[in-house]
Design a protein around this motif. Structure first.
Motif, PDB file in Angstrom:
ATOM      1  N   ASP A   1     -39.715 136.077 -67.471  1.00 57.32           N
ATOM      2  CA  ASP A   1     -38.779 135.558 -66.462  1.00 57.32           C
ATOM      3  C   ASP A   1     -38.881 134.060 -66.241  1.00 57.32           C
ATOM      4  N   TYR A   2     -40.055 133.458 -66.442  1.00 58.16           N
ATOM      5  CA  TYR A   2     -40.264 132.076 -66.032  1.00 58.16           C
ATOM      6  C   TYR A   2     -40.875 131.222 -67.144  1.00 58.16           C
ATOM      7  N   SER A   3     -40.567 129.932 -67.045  1.00 55.00           N
ATOM      8  CA  SER A   3     -41.183 128.902 -67.885  1.00 55.00           C
ATOM      9  C   SER A   3     -41.535 127.716 -67.001  1.00 55.00           C
ATOM     10  N   ILE A   4     -42.490 126.926 -67.453  1.00 54.15           N
ATOM     11  CA  ILE A   4     -42.853 125.693 -66.744  1.00 54.15           C
ATOM     12  C   ILE A   4     -42.383 124.507 -67.571  1.00 54.15           C
ATOM     13  N   VAL A   5     -41.745 123.539 -66.903  1.00 54.26           N
ATOM     14  CA  VAL A   5     -41.241 122.346 -67.579  1.00 54.26           C
ATOM     15  C   VAL A   5     -41.775 121.096 -66.885  1.00 54.26           C
ATOM     16  N   MET A   6     -41.697 119.994 -67.602  1.00 54.02           N
ATOM     17  CA  MET A   6     -42.082 118.686 -67.052  1.00 54.02           C
ATOM     18  C   MET A   6     -40.825 117.850 -66.886  1.00 54.02           C
ATOM     19  N   THR A   7     -40.660 117.256 -65.716  1.00 52.73           N
ATOM     20  CA  THR A   7     -39.486 116.414 -65.463  1.00 52.73           C
ATOM     21  C   THR A   7     -39.662 115.039 -66.106  1.00 52.73           C
ATOM     22  N   ILE A   8     -38.555 114.335 -66.272  1.00 57.14           N
ATOM     23  CA  ILE A   8     -38.610 112.963 -66.790  1.00 57.14           C
ATOM     24  C   ILE A   8     -39.203 112.050 -65.714  1.00 57.14           C
ATOM     25  N   PRO A   9     -40.143 111.190 -66.052  1.00 57.69           N
ATOM     26  CA  PRO A   9     -40.764 110.321 -65.036  1.00 57.69           C
ATOM     27  C   PRO A   9     -39.731 109.439 -64.341  1.00 57.69           C
ATOM     28  N   GLU A  10     -39.894 109.270 -63.023  1.00 60.58           N
ATOM     29  CA  GLU A  10     -39.005 108.421 -62.242  1.00 60.58           C
ATOM     30  C   GLU A  10     -39.565 107.007 -62.173  1.00 60.58           C
ATOM     31  N   ALA A  11     -38.655 106.030 -62.173  1.00 57.62           N
ATOM     32  CA  ALA A  11     -39.072 104.628 -62.106  1.00 57.62           C
ATOM     33  C   ALA A  11     -39.588 104.291 -60.715  1.00 57.62           C
ATOM     34  N   LYS A  12     -40.766 103.726 -60.641  1.00 53.55           N
ATOM     35  CA  LYS A  12     -41.333 103.271 -59.379  1.00 53.55           C
ATOM     36  C   LYS A  12     -40.887 101.839 -59.087  1.00 53.55           C
ATOM     37  N   LYS A  13     -40.844 101.040 -60.124  1.00 59.54           N
ATOM     38  CA  LYS A  13     -40.504  99.629 -59.976  1.00 59.54           C
ATOM     39  C   LYS A  13     -40.082  99.107 -61.339  1.00 59.54           C
ATOM     40  N   PHE A  14     -38.992  98.330 -61.378  1.00 56.96           N
ATOM     41  CA  PHE A  14     -38.633  97.680 -62.638  1.00 56.96           C
ATOM     42  C   PHE A  14     -38.208  96.242 -62.354  1.00 56.96           C
ATOM     43  N   SER A  15     -38.536  95.376 -63.299  1.00 60.28           N
ATOM     44  CA  SER A  15     -38.308  93.944 -63.100  1.00 60.28           C
ATOM     45  C   SER A  15     -38.001  93.271 -64.425  1.00 60.28           C
ATOM     46  N   SER A  16     -37.397  92.096 -64.323  1.00 59.91           N
ATOM     47  CA  SER A  16     -37.035  91.312 -65.507  1.00 59.91           C
ATOM     48  C   SER A  16     -37.649  89.926 -65.413  1.00 59.91           C
ATOM     49  N   ASP A  17     -38.381  89.567 -66.448  1.00 56.27           N
ATOM     50  CA  ASP A  17     -38.923  88.215 -66.563  1.00 56.27           C
ATOM     51  C   ASP A  17     -37.914  87.403 -67.366  1.00 56.27           C
ATOM     52  N   ILE A  18     -37.185  86.503 -66.679  1.00 58.94           N
ATOM     53  CA  ILE A  18     -36.071  85.807 -67.324  1.00 58.94           C
ATOM     54  C   ILE A  18     -36.214  84.288 -67.220  1.00 58.94           C
TER      55      ILE A  18
ATOM     56  N   GLN B   1     -31.509  92.209 -59.735  1.00 58.75           N
ATOM     57  CA  GLN B   1     -31.854  93.185 -60.761  1.00 58.75           C
ATOM     58  C   GLN B   1     -31.069  94.458 -60.467  1.00 58.75           C
ATOM     59  N   LEU B   2     -30.204  94.866 -61.398  1.00 56.94           N
ATOM     60  CA  LEU B   2     -29.298  95.981 -61.128  1.00 56.94           C
ATOM     61  C   LEU B   2     -29.736  97.275 -61.804  1.00 56.94           C
ATOM     62  N   SER B   3     -29.851  97.285 -63.125  1.00 55.68           N
ATOM     63  CA  SER B   3     -30.185  98.526 -63.820  1.00 55.68           C
ATOM     64  C   SER B   3     -30.731  98.208 -65.213  1.00 55.68           C
ATOM     65  N   TYR B   4     -30.815  99.267 -66.028  1.00 60.74           N
ATOM     66  CA  TYR B   4     -31.336  99.136 -67.387  1.00 60.74           C
ATOM     67  C   TYR B   4     -30.796 100.305 -68.203  1.00 60.74           C
ATOM     68  N   ASP B   5     -31.250 100.454 -69.425  1.00 61.05           N
ATOM     69  CA  ASP B   5     -30.814 101.545 -70.289  1.00 61.05           C
ATOM     70  C   ASP B   5     -31.590 102.803 -69.899  1.00 61.05           C
ATOM     71  N   ASP B   6     -30.932 103.708 -69.151  1.00 61.36           N
ATOM     72  CA  ASP B   6     -31.605 104.924 -68.690  1.00 61.36           C
ATOM     73  C   ASP B   6     -32.066 105.813 -69.837  1.00 61.36           C
ATOM     74  N   ARG B   7     -31.321 105.814 -70.925  1.00 61.95           N
ATOM     75  CA  ARG B   7     -31.676 106.679 -72.053  1.00 61.95           C
ATOM     76  C   ARG B   7     -32.999 106.242 -72.678  1.00 61.95           C
ATOM     77  N   MET B   8     -33.216 104.936 -72.754  1.00 60.38           N
ATOM     78  CA  MET B   8     -34.448 104.413 -73.344  1.00 60.38           C
ATOM     79  C   MET B   8     -35.616 104.441 -72.363  1.00 60.38           C
ATOM     80  N   GLY B   9     -35.298 104.482 -71.057  1.00 56.28           N
ATOM     81  CA  GLY B   9     -36.369 104.541 -70.062  1.00 56.28           C
ATOM     82  C   GLY B   9     -37.242 103.294 -70.078  1.00 56.28           C
ATOM     83  N   LYS B  10     -38.562 103.498 -70.047  1.00 59.28           N
ATOM     84  CA  LYS B  10     -39.483 102.362 -69.968  1.00 59.28           C
ATOM     85  C   LYS B  10     -39.509 101.538 -71.248  1.00 59.28           C
ATOM     86  N   TRP B  11     -38.872 102.032 -72.309  1.00 60.43           N
ATOM     87  CA  TRP B  11     -38.813 101.260 -73.558  1.00 60.43           C
ATOM     88  C   TRP B  11     -37.509 100.480 -73.666  1.00 60.43           C
TER      89      TRP B  11
END
Length: 414
Positions: free
Chosen positions: A317-334, A363-373
């Motif tokens: 009936d059940y499985s255990i999954v891991m969620t995608i990590p949520e961003a705590k803080k993101f910044s741009s060195d420009i 700072q608005l957003s980033y590529d969500d698909r790539m995540g921290k990369w």
């Protein structure tokens, strides 16, 4: 002998106009505004841009001055400088603002709301005409007190002139507000932004993204129904933060996190720590079925753009999954590169804008698909040249309030 009747019966529209006449005038303005809204539809926006908003400001103030200076004997001008007109306009503006707060200012399925423009109140004819009535009362009263200046009126003038300046600057400056976004990639300068309509906007300076950094929270564990695919609630909670050696109870299952790897790769029947682009987090779990008294050991992973996720089936009936990590803080060195060859370095973070040449850079957003990369950072640039005038108006209101408080305190002591 009978007492003389001291109550004087006043006819409607007999001068001076009072609250009843003011109410009818205000109601007529709102009805007129809604009629205009019905016939003009969404083309009712009166947004002015530079230099036409400057011309309107000058002409409007001159007309108010001329109206009070040479036409104050006219009933309409006398009425605009009296309390009934002021109170009525304040009540009407407040009512329309409340409507704005109650009705979502987005496209509605309700035909009446769309037709009357109640879902776009900031450009609604009824709201604009009522606000114009309020500003005219405010402007004429302020001019009256200035021309009849006494030091005791200083607080009154500062309050009313400050409010007049702040409101009028906010309305006339709306057309000059620029809001654009720009995509910056690591190691590549860019000076072409995009407006709301996705049209290209060339900037007089360029952005060079040196590094984009993301700090993430640990991912979470969740119990999933194998049939429906939905998360299973456990005492009102369905997500549990992954912490090494932590133990959780999911319904009849006891889950222990044996090992957690923030960056890992699959090797045969286990995950090992690796430091490569796209390496997802993983965790080794030991699950005990408290009902059947059985133990299962296995790995889960959230996956990434280059690695599939992996769940752990713990029963039919059940499985255990891991969620995608949520961003705590993101910044741009420009670096900001100017045409004069100047290079300004800064680090942009969310809700911490950088001010440059009249622009607020966010700072608005980033590529969500790539995540921290992600090697993409999306910046937002906002420019509001009328904002200083709004701040001056607010400062004048605060100063006027403090002055009135000080004067009132002196009178009380005397």
């Amino acid at each position: 002998m009978s007492e003389p009747n001291t109550l004087i019966q006043r006819n409607l529209w007999e001068t001076p106009w009072g609250y009843l006449e003011s109410f009818f005038i205000g109601l007529g303005i709102i009805i007129t505004g809604f009629f205009l809204e019905v016939f003009t539809g969404q083309t009712s926006s009166l947004t002015l841009t530079y230099p036409y908003n400057i011309y309107f400001l000058i002409i409007y103030i001159v007309l108010l001055y001329v109206a009070y200076k040479w036409f104050s004997s006219y009933q309409i001008i006398r009425w605009l400088t009296k309390v009934p007109a002021s109170i009525t306009s304040i009540v009407l503006v407040t009512t329309l603002v409340m409507v704005m707060g109650i009705i979502p200012q987005t496209t509605s399925d309700n035909a009446v709301i769309n037709t009357l423009g109640l879902n776009r109140m900031t450009t609604n004819w009824a709201f604009l005409l009522t606000l114009f009535l309020f500003l005219s009362c405010l402007g004429l009263i302020t001019i009256k007190r200035i021309l009849q200046f006494r030091w005791s009126n200083t607080g009154f003038i500062l309050n009313h002139l400050g409010l007049f300046m702040a409101l009028l600057s906010g309305i006339l400056g709306a057309g000059d507000v620029q809001r654009i976004t720009i995509d910056t990639y690591e190691g590549k300068p860019n000076w072409i932004a995009k407006d709301i309509q996705n049209n290209p906007v060339e900037l007089p300076f360029a952005f060079y993204l040196k590094d984009f950094l993301i700090e993430e929270y640990n991912p979470k564990l969740a119990l999933v129904d194998n049939t429906s695919g939905s998360l299973v609630h456990n005492d009102g909670k369905n997500l549990y933060l992954i912490t090494p050696k932590q133990q959780y109870n999911f319904n009849e299952f006891e889950v222990v996190i044996d090992e957690y790897l923030p960056s890992s790769g699959r090797v045969l029947n286990k995950y090992v720590s690796v430091n490569e682009v796209g390496s997802p987090p993983s965790a080794k779990l030991t699950i005990k079925d408290l009902v059947k008294d059985t133990i299962i050991t296995g790995w889960v992973s959230s996956g990434s753009f280059r690695s599939p996720y992996e769940s752990l089936k713990i029963s039919d009936d059940y499985s255990i999954v891991m969620t995608i990590p949520e961003a705590k803080k993101f910044s741009s060195d420009i670096d900001i590169l100017t045409k004069e060859g100047e290079r300004i370095s800064t680090v942009l973070e969310v809700n911490k804008p950088f001010l440059f040449n009249g622009w607020k850079i966010y700072q608005l957003s980033y590529d969500d698909r790539m995540g921290k990369w992600s090697n993409l950072s999306v910046l937002e640039l906002v420019k509001d040249p009328w904002l200083p005038a709004i701040y001056v108006g607010i400062f004048m209101m605060i100063t006027g309030a403090l002055y009135l408080f000080w004067i009132g305190n002196k009178i009380t002591k005397k």
